[in-house]
Design a protein around this motif. Structure first.
Motif, short mmCIF file in Angstrom:
data_model
loop_
_atom_site.label_atom_id
_atom_site.label_comp_id
_atom_site.label_asym_id
_atom_site.label_seq_id
_atom_site.Cartn_x
_atom_site.Cartn_y
_atom_site.Cartn_z
N SER A 1 0.84 -1.20 0.00
CA SER A 1 0.00 0.00 0.00
C SER A 1 0.87 1.24 0.00
O SER A 1 2.00 1.22 0.48
CB SER A 1 -0.92 0.01 1.22
N LEU B 1 -4.46 8.77 8.87
CA LEU B 1 -4.50 8.19 7.52
C LEU B 1 -5.63 8.85 6.75
O LEU B 1 -6.80 8.76 7.13
CB LEU B 1 -4.71 6.68 7.60
N TYR C 1 -3.75 0.54 -2.89
CA TYR C 1 -3.13 -0.75 -2.58
C TYR C 1 -3.34 -1.74 -3.71
O TYR C 1 -4.21 -1.56 -4.56
CB TYR C 1 -3.63 -1.32 -1.25
N GLU D 1 0.34 5.09 1.35
CA GLU D 1 -0.58 5.78 2.25
C GLU D 1 -0.27 7.26 2.31
O GLU D 1 0.89 7.66 2.24
CB GLU D 1 -0.47 5.17 3.65
N ALA D 2 -1.33 8.05 2.45
CA ALA D 2 -1.19 9.50 2.65
C ALA D 2 -1.65 9.81 4.07
O ALA D 2 -2.76 9.43 4.47
CB ALA D 2 -2.04 10.25 1.63
N TRP D 3 -0.78 10.47 4.82
CA TRP D 3 -1.06 10.82 6.21
C TRP D 3 -1.05 12.33 6.36
O TRP D 3 -0.26 13.03 5.74
CB TRP D 3 0.01 10.21 7.12
N GLY E 1 -5.72 8.82 3.06
CA GLY E 1 -5.91 8.27 1.72
C GLY E 1 -4.86 7.25 1.40
O GLY E 1 -3.87 7.10 2.12
N GLY E 2 -5.10 6.53 0.32
CA GLY E 2 -4.12 5.54 -0.08
C GLY E 2 -4.54 4.75 -1.30
O GLY E 2 -5.63 4.93 -1.85
N ALA F 1 -1.06 9.56 -2.96
CA ALA F 1 -0.52 8.22 -2.67
C ALA F 1 -0.24 7.46 -3.96
O ALA F 1 0.80 6.80 -4.08
CB ALA F 1 -1.51 7.44 -1.80
N SER G 1 -5.79 10.24 -2.15
CA SER G 1 -5.49 8.99 -2.87
C SER G 1 -4.64 9.28 -4.10
O SER G 1 -3.78 8.46 -4.46
CB SER G 1 -6.78 8.27 -3.27
N HIS H 1 -9.97 7.82 -0.17
CA HIS H 1 -9.56 9.09 0.43
C HIS H 1 -10.57 9.55 1.47
O HIS H 1 -11.76 9.27 1.37
CB HIS H 1 -9.39 10.18 -0.64
#
Length: 112
Positions: free
Chosen positions: A16, A25, A30, A18-20, A27-28, A54, A51, A45
């Protein structure tokens, strides 16, 4: 499905990006890597465009690792902006065979 992805992750194949934001967390994206092909499963997101961030980080990482392609399943307008194109099944199978000849890149990955 969760158990399957947990098993794939434990084996080093599910990954994955990931956006932090402020420790949360937001968005992301995978999917699963096989050889030098990445099969995107989903994006999410909680904050607008998280997203996308990411996905860009993931795509750049995959490019540096010489991945052959990202299978995004559907060439949506959003993914077309990142270069997604539809290809024939025969072209996909040729690319898949070539990507599978390359060694796996087991995880965990660091996408910094």
């Amino acid at each position: 499905m969760i158990a399957a992805y947990e098993a794939l992750h434990a084996a080093g194949h599910a990954h994955s990006a990931e956006a932090w934001l402020d420790g949360e967390l937001v968005g992301g994206a995978y999917g699963v890597a096989v050889g030098r092909a990445f099969f995107g499963e989903s994006m999410f997101h909680r904050v607008t465009d998280a997203s996308k961030v990411a996905f860009v980080v993931l795509a750049r990482f995959l490019e540096r690792q010489e991945f052959q392609f990202i299978d995004c399943q559907q060439a949506t307008g959003h993914l077309r902006r990142f270069g997604a194109v539809e290809i024939s099944r025969s072209a996909f199978m040729r690319r898949l065979r070539a990507a599978r000849e390359c060694p796996d890149l087991p995880g965990p990955w660091r996408l910094d």
